[in-house]
Design a protein around this motif. Structure first.
Motif, PDB file in Angstrom:
ATOM      1  N   LEU A  57      -6.193   9.514   0.708  1.00  0.00           N
ATOM      2  CA  LEU A  57      -4.906   9.112   1.264  1.00  0.00           C
ATOM      3  C   LEU A  57      -4.351   7.914   0.515  1.00  0.00           C
ATOM      4  O   LEU A  57      -3.178   7.868   0.164  1.00  0.00           O
ATOM      5  CB  LEU A  57      -5.065   8.796   2.754  1.00  0.00           C
ATOM      6  N   MET A  58      -5.202   6.902   0.203  1.00  0.00           N
ATOM      7  CA  MET A  58      -4.728   5.721  -0.487  1.00  0.00           C
ATOM      8  C   MET A  58      -4.242   6.052  -1.899  1.00  0.00           C
ATOM      9  O   MET A  58      -3.245   5.513  -2.368  1.00  0.00           O
ATOM     10  CB  MET A  58      -5.835   4.669  -0.560  1.00  0.00           C
ATOM     11  N   MET A  59      -4.927   6.935  -2.614  1.00  0.00           N
ATOM     12  CA  MET A  59      -4.497   7.309  -3.947  1.00  0.00           C
ATOM     13  C   MET A  59      -3.156   8.038  -3.895  1.00  0.00           C
ATOM     14  O   MET A  59      -2.317   7.884  -4.778  1.00  0.00           O
ATOM     15  CB  MET A  59      -5.554   8.179  -4.625  1.00  0.00           C
ATOM     16  N   ASP A  60      -2.948   8.858  -2.876  1.00  0.00           N
ATOM     17  CA  ASP A  60      -1.653   9.497  -2.693  1.00  0.00           C
ATOM     18  C   ASP A  60      -0.564   8.447  -2.507  1.00  0.00           C
ATOM     19  O   ASP A  60       0.526   8.550  -3.077  1.00  0.00           O
ATOM     20  CB  ASP A  60      -1.685  10.422  -1.479  1.00  0.00           C
ATOM     21  N   ASP A  61      -0.849   7.436  -1.694  1.00  0.00           N
ATOM     22  CA  ASP A  61       0.123   6.371  -1.459  1.00  0.00           C
ATOM     23  C   ASP A  61       0.501   5.676  -2.766  1.00  0.00           C
ATOM     24  O   ASP A  61       1.671   5.384  -3.012  1.00  0.00           O
ATOM     25  CB  ASP A  61      -0.442   5.342  -0.475  1.00  0.00           C
ATOM     26  N   SER A  71       4.271   5.785   3.949  1.00  0.00           N
ATOM     27  CA  SER A  71       3.269   5.650   2.898  1.00  0.00           C
ATOM     28  C   SER A  71       3.368   4.292   2.213  1.00  0.00           C
ATOM     29  O   SER A  71       2.361   3.620   1.980  1.00  0.00           O
ATOM     30  CB  SER A  71       3.441   6.770   1.866  1.00  0.00           C
ATOM     31  N   ILE A  72       4.603   3.887   1.904  1.00  0.00           N
ATOM     32  CA  ILE A  72       4.815   2.583   1.277  1.00  0.00           C
ATOM     33  C   ILE A  72       4.404   1.467   2.228  1.00  0.00           C
ATOM     34  O   ILE A  72       3.803   0.462   1.819  1.00  0.00           O
ATOM     35  CB  ILE A  72       6.295   2.413   0.872  1.00  0.00           C
ATOM     36  N   LYS A  73       4.688   1.660   3.519  1.00  0.00           N
ATOM     37  CA  LYS A  73       4.333   0.648   4.512  1.00  0.00           C
ATOM     38  C   LYS A  73       2.819   0.485   4.605  1.00  0.00           C
ATOM     39  O   LYS A  73       2.314  -0.632   4.766  1.00  0.00           O
ATOM     40  CB  LYS A  73       4.909   1.051   5.880  1.00  0.00           C
ATOM     41  N   ARG A  74       2.079   1.584   4.478  1.00  0.00           N
ATOM     42  CA  ARG A  74       0.612   1.498   4.484  1.00  0.00           C
ATOM     43  C   ARG A  74       0.129   0.630   3.332  1.00  0.00           C
ATOM     44  O   ARG A  74      -0.766  -0.205   3.491  1.00  0.00           O
ATOM     45  CB  ARG A  74      -0.005   2.888   4.391  1.00  0.00           C
ATOM     46  N   LEU A  75       0.716   0.842   2.161  1.00  0.00           N
ATOM     47  CA  LEU A  75       0.336   0.025   1.010  1.00  0.00           C
ATOM     48  C   LEU A  75       0.659  -1.442   1.243  1.00  0.00           C
ATOM     49  O   LEU A  75      -0.137  -2.336   0.927  1.00  0.00           O
ATOM     50  CB  LEU A  75       1.069   0.513  -0.244  1.00  0.00           C
ATOM     51  N   GLU A  76       1.837  -1.700   1.780  1.00  0.00           N
ATOM     52  CA  GLU A  76       2.248  -3.089   2.031  1.00  0.00           C
ATOM     53  C   GLU A  76       1.321  -3.768   3.028  1.00  0.00           C
ATOM     54  O   GLU A  76       0.974  -4.946   2.874  1.00  0.00           O
ATOM     55  CB  GLU A  76       3.695  -3.125   2.523  1.00  0.00           C
ATOM     56  N   ASN A  77       0.875  -3.023   4.028  1.00  0.00           N
ATOM     57  CA  ASN A  77      -0.067  -3.584   5.002  1.00  0.00           C
ATOM     58  C   ASN A  77      -1.407  -3.910   4.348  1.00  0.00           C
ATOM     59  O   ASN A  77      -2.030  -4.935   4.650  1.00  0.00           O
ATOM     60  CB  ASN A  77      -0.270  -2.612   6.161  1.00  0.00           C
TER      61      ASN A  77
END
Length: 276
Positions: free
Chosen positions: A3-7, A37-43
């Motif tokens: 999931l993180m690599m997709d983000d 998805s972008i918000k997950r990365l920002e968090n």
């Protein structure tokens, strides 16, 4: 991909388009899903990556830095996936070559026939611009190789000289008293300083494309500041006697850590051994 690599992959696409709507269309997911998805990365990173504007987005300082690291991370991930069978994975892949458009005209023909013959399954993508911009594409992982003029030494780059050239002033017989040149080139500025005290022109024709400069010069519209290899396309052009000369080095540049595989090494050797 996890999931993180997709983000991360989605984030890179957003960086390339600077538009959430366009990026979601390319990826094939909804805008809310992409925004989440972008918000997950920002968090995960603890800061904002993007600034939303009325007509698109802008990267924050954190976003700019993470973009560079993301490209490298995705490349390393692709390399890791090919460890079990690196040859088959790479031969079916693609390489991006960043090259000044004028340089492309007299260099690509020297090595592309061999690469096409030896690696028929490979795709090649060419991007063009000023040499300093093309060098930056290699540094930032956006291009695999660069063929550029007078690259500045950089700790992340291997620089190999392929050939030389000379920039000077060309003209036709009975040329108009105008100066034709690309204002963005350091070579032009050098020659202008050298001739300013002893030569004057009645006007200037400026173009950001050396092929246009060469064409205008060949038509007799003025005196063109040109690389010799570009001017050689027009037999009617001749060098201005005693004109100043700027010596160029045309070089292959690349990040060595990207090219530890057999295919990359063969590509490098083919380019290095070509006659220009």
């Amino acid at each position: 991909m996890s999931l993180m690599m997709d983000d991360i992959k989605y984030f890179v696409t957003v960086c390339e388009t600077l538009n959430i709507t366009r990026a979601s269309e390319i990826i094939g997911i909804s805008q809310p899903a992409l925004s989440y998805s972008i918000k997950r990365l920002e968090n995960e990173l603890g800061g904002n990556l993007l600034i939303r504007l009325k007509n698109g987005i802008q990267l924050t300082k954190l976003g700019e830095e993470f973009k560079q690291r993301s490209r490298r991370l995705l490349y390393e991930w692709e390399q890791a996936q090919n460890l079990a069978n690196p040859e088959s994975g790479l031969i079916q892949g693609s390489y991006t070559i960043a090259v000044h458009p004028s340089v492309a005209l007299y260099t690509l023909g020297a090595f592309m026939p061999s690469l096409q013959s030896d690696f028929a399954g490979l795709d090649f993508n060419f991007i063009h611009g000023l040499s300093r911009e093309m060098t930056e594409k290699v540094i930032s992982w956006e291009a695999d190789f660069g063929i550029v003029v007078n690259p500045i030494k950089h700790p992340d780059l291997v620089i190999h000289k392929l050939c030389t050239d000379e920039v000077t002033i060309f003209h036709t017989k009975n040329a108009q008293d105008k100066l034709i040149y690309d204002q963005n080139l350091a070579q032009s500025q050098y020659i202008l300083k050298k001739i300013s005290k002893r030569t004057s022109f009645s006007g200037v024709l400026s173009s950001g494309n050396l092929e246009v400069v060469a064409k205008l010069t060949s038509l007799g519209f003025g005196y063109g500041l040109l690389p010799t290899r570009v001017a050689a396309q027009y037999k009617q052009l001749e060098k201005l006697k005693e004109a100043p000369v700027f010596k160029d080095e045309i070089c292959l540049v690349y990040r060595p850590e990207k090219h530890n595989n057999t295919v990359s090494k063969k590509i490098i050797q083919t380019i290095k051994s070509s006659s220009f």
